[in-house]
Design a protein around this motif. Structure first.
Motif, PDB file in Angstrom:
ATOM      1  N   ALA A  41      -5.008   6.304  68.741  1.00  0.00           N
ATOM      2  CA  ALA A  41      -5.095   5.854  66.985  1.00  0.00           C
ATOM      3  C   ALA A  41      -6.864   6.923  66.949  1.00  0.00           C
ATOM      4  O   ALA A  41      -7.677   6.376  68.149  1.00  0.00           O
ATOM      5  CB  ALA A  41      -5.050   4.788  66.230  1.00  0.00           C
ATOM      6  N   LEU A  42      -6.590   7.555  66.013  1.00  0.00           N
ATOM      7  CA  LEU A  42      -8.382   8.512  65.847  1.00  0.00           C
ATOM      8  C   LEU A  42      -9.265   7.751  65.074  1.00  0.00           C
ATOM      9  O   LEU A  42      -8.905   6.680  64.589  1.00  0.00           O
ATOM     10  CB  LEU A  42      -8.429   9.655  65.601  1.00  0.00           C
ATOM     11  CG  LEU A  42      -6.755  10.458  65.812  1.00  0.00           C
ATOM     12  CD1 LEU A  42      -7.587  12.076  65.756  1.00  0.00           C
ATOM     13  CD2 LEU A  42      -7.531  10.781  67.584  1.00  0.00           C
ATOM     14  N   ILE A  43     -10.395   7.114  65.875  1.00  0.00           N
ATOM     15  CA  ILE A  43     -11.781   7.015  64.555  1.00  0.00           C
ATOM     16  C   ILE A  43     -12.401   7.605  64.497  1.00  0.00           C
ATOM     17  O   ILE A  43     -13.724   7.935  63.524  1.00  0.00           O
ATOM     18  CB  ILE A  43     -12.123   6.430  65.635  1.00  0.00           C
ATOM     19  CG1 ILE A  43     -12.846   6.364  66.656  1.00  0.00           C
ATOM     20  CG2 ILE A  43     -11.402   4.883  65.848  1.00  0.00           C
ATOM     21  CD1 ILE A  43     -13.769   5.053  67.658  1.00  0.00           C
ATOM     22  N   ALA A  44     -12.251   9.296  64.419  1.00  0.00           N
ATOM     23  CA  ALA A  44     -13.472  10.365  64.369  1.00  0.00           C
ATOM     24  C   ALA A  44     -12.204  11.627  64.370  1.00  0.00           C
ATOM     25  O   ALA A  44     -11.061  11.998  65.347  1.00  0.00           O
ATOM     26  CB  ALA A  44     -14.549  10.454  64.411  1.00  0.00           C
ATOM     27  N   TRP A  45     -12.423  12.397  63.135  1.00  0.00           N
ATOM     28  CA  TRP A  45     -11.165  13.713  63.285  1.00  0.00           C
ATOM     29  C   TRP A  45     -12.119  14.652  62.190  1.00  0.00           C
ATOM     30  O   TRP A  45     -13.255  13.830  61.710  1.00  0.00           O
ATOM     31  CB  TRP A  45     -10.078  13.353  62.981  1.00  0.00           C
ATOM     32  CG  TRP A  45     -10.049  12.474  61.894  1.00  0.00           C
ATOM     33  CD1 TRP A  45     -10.020  13.285  60.188  1.00  0.00           C
ATOM     34  CD2 TRP A  45     -10.136  11.116  60.438  1.00  0.00           C
ATOM     35  NE1 TRP A  45      -9.694  12.150  59.016  1.00  0.00           N
ATOM     36  CE2 TRP A  45      -9.922  11.224  59.665  1.00  0.00           C
ATOM     37  CE3 TRP A  45     -10.031  10.084  61.958  1.00  0.00           C
ATOM     38  CZ2 TRP A  45     -10.014  10.044  58.877  1.00  0.00           C
ATOM     39  CZ3 TRP A  45     -10.315   8.894  61.238  1.00  0.00           C
ATOM     40  CH2 TRP A  45     -10.483   8.900  59.839  1.00  0.00           C
TER      41      TRP A  45
END
Length: 423
Positions: free
Chosen positions: A331-335
């Motif tokens: 799961a990404l926390i920045a994109w």
């Protein structure tokens, strides 16, 4: 995060975009990978996009997820004096055999192709004609057989100077949502002569038009980065500007913040005069330094993932093994996307000793080879045979399961600097 479901045959967890189960190999029911009408359901969109400019004319394999939570046309920056496109198509040679899933449809597509010459040239020139059957195409799918139409990005190989990139759809997904762009500054340029610029982006499958997001972001980032270097900007400054422009570019294609295409970003600049390597990133696409021999700096990961698992490890809440076993591991926390808020652009510079190679890749590769040493051991001649190395890395990921799209760019660094130093 990517929408998932359970395979009805073996109970294996599968993505909504998967056409077949990797656990048992059986085709999934159509609802497991059909487009979801509710945008908030976050399934991949079904709108194909044109191949990125650097991919034009490149042979593709049309036989035929990124996991994450989370600009042309109106958003692309207008640049004066941008370097001419230097990426050249590479003829694809022998490829690994691939077993593509048969799309689930009431009827199996017949052995039919539209005529390319002969009795009905008008039909062959019609972009709304299905390439699999005599049906018509709407929103990227055939209304008759239900097959997704090829976009030209299933398998792509590019070159700029001595750098090579290979991108492949993988074995489980219906399209390639990765993108790459490579540039080289001419030897006669007043600044940064011979510098190589590369960008790899991985579309977030839970966002709409994720393939378009990666294409727009990669092309914008590489173009701005190369132009800034050509005008004399420091690589770190140029990287920061390029990331800002790329983030604005992908945000500009969103219909609304609630329906925002998104992707990861990683870039590299190699400077032949100093041997320095500058990388920038948001998300979990990675940059590695791979050693070219015993006198070179040791192989190492140059980036740190913007992911839930990495955050847990950094806080000391979980070991790396525990974090990677979690369902939230990727799961990404920045994109980059209109819904990302202000991005935290990470920039780092390293000056390795001796020869080697910089490798940029999406998680379609590093999921199987997360450690730099493992990558270097898998392909020992990465820096001396970059095209073969990129092809081999993609092949290794396919043999390991090909769960995701796979993109690898290899930039040889023939000499390197006098010392290794993180700035």
């Amino acid at each position: 995060m990517t929408m998932v479901r359970t395979c009805p045959t073996c109970a294996e967890t599968v993505s909504m975009s998967d056409a077949f189960c990797e656990g048992c190999g059986r085709n999934l029911p159509v609802e497991a990978h059909a487009p979801v009408p509710n945008p908030e359901a976050a399934a991949p969109d079904s709108v194909p996009t044109a191949p990125q400019e650097s991919m034009a004319g490149v042979g593709s394999n049309t036989e035929a997820d990124d996991v994450g939570t989370r600009p042309e046309g109106p958003g692309r920056p207008e640049l004066d004096g941008v370097d001419a496109q230097v990426t050249q198509p590479i003829r694809r040679e022998a490829t690994l055999p691939r077993t593509d899933p048969v799309p689930v449809s009431p009827n199996v597509a017949p052995e039919w192709r539209p005529p390319v010459t002969g009795e009905d040239p008008a039909v062959a020139a019609d972009p709304d004609l299905c390439v699999w059957c005599p049906g018509r195409v709407a929103d990227g799918y055939c209304e008759k057989c239900g097959f997704l139409q090829p976009t030209g990005r299933d398998h792509v190989e590019v070159r700029a100077g001595t750098a090579f990139g290979v991108s492949d759809r993988g074995l489980r997904h219906k399209r390639n949502e990765d993108a790459m762009a490579v540039r080289v500054i001419g030897d006669d340029a007043p600044h940064a002569a011979g510098a190589v610029v590369a960008v790899v982006c991985d579309g977030v499958s839970s966002s709409p038009r994720s393939d378009e997001a990666s294409r727009v972001t990669a092309e914008t980032g590489a173009t701005v980065l190369a132009e800034r270097l050509r005008r004399g900007a420091d690589p770190r400054e140029a990287t920061g500007v390029a990331m800002t422009q790329a983030a604005r570019a992908v945000a500009a294609i969103a219909e609304s913040p609630e329906s925002a295409p998104a992707c990861t970003f990683v870039s590299a600049v190699t400077c032949p005069k100093t041997g320095a390597v500058t990388v920038g990133w948001v998300g979990d696409s990675r940059a590695y330094w791979l050693s070219g021999g015993p006198t070179s700096s040791a192989s190492t990961l140059l980036t740190r993932d913007d992911s839930w698992s990495e955050a847990m490890v950094q806080m000391g809440a979980l070991t790396r093994e525990e974090a990677m076993r979690s369902a939230n591991a990727h799961a990404l926390i920045a994109w980059m996307g209109a819904d990302s808020g202000e991005i935290d652009a990470h920039i780092s510079t390293v000056t390795p000793t001796g020869p080697g190679a910089v490798v940029l890749c999406s998680d379609g590769l590093w999921n199987y080879y997360p450690e730099a040493e493992a990558l270097a051991e898998a392909v020992p001649d990465t820096g001396t045979a970059p095209l073969e190395a990129a092809r081999t890395y993609v092949g290794l990921a396919l043999r390991a399961g090909g769960k995701d799209n796979i993109t690898v760019v290899v930039i040889p660094v023939p000499t390197g600097g006098r010392r290794a130093e993180h700035v």
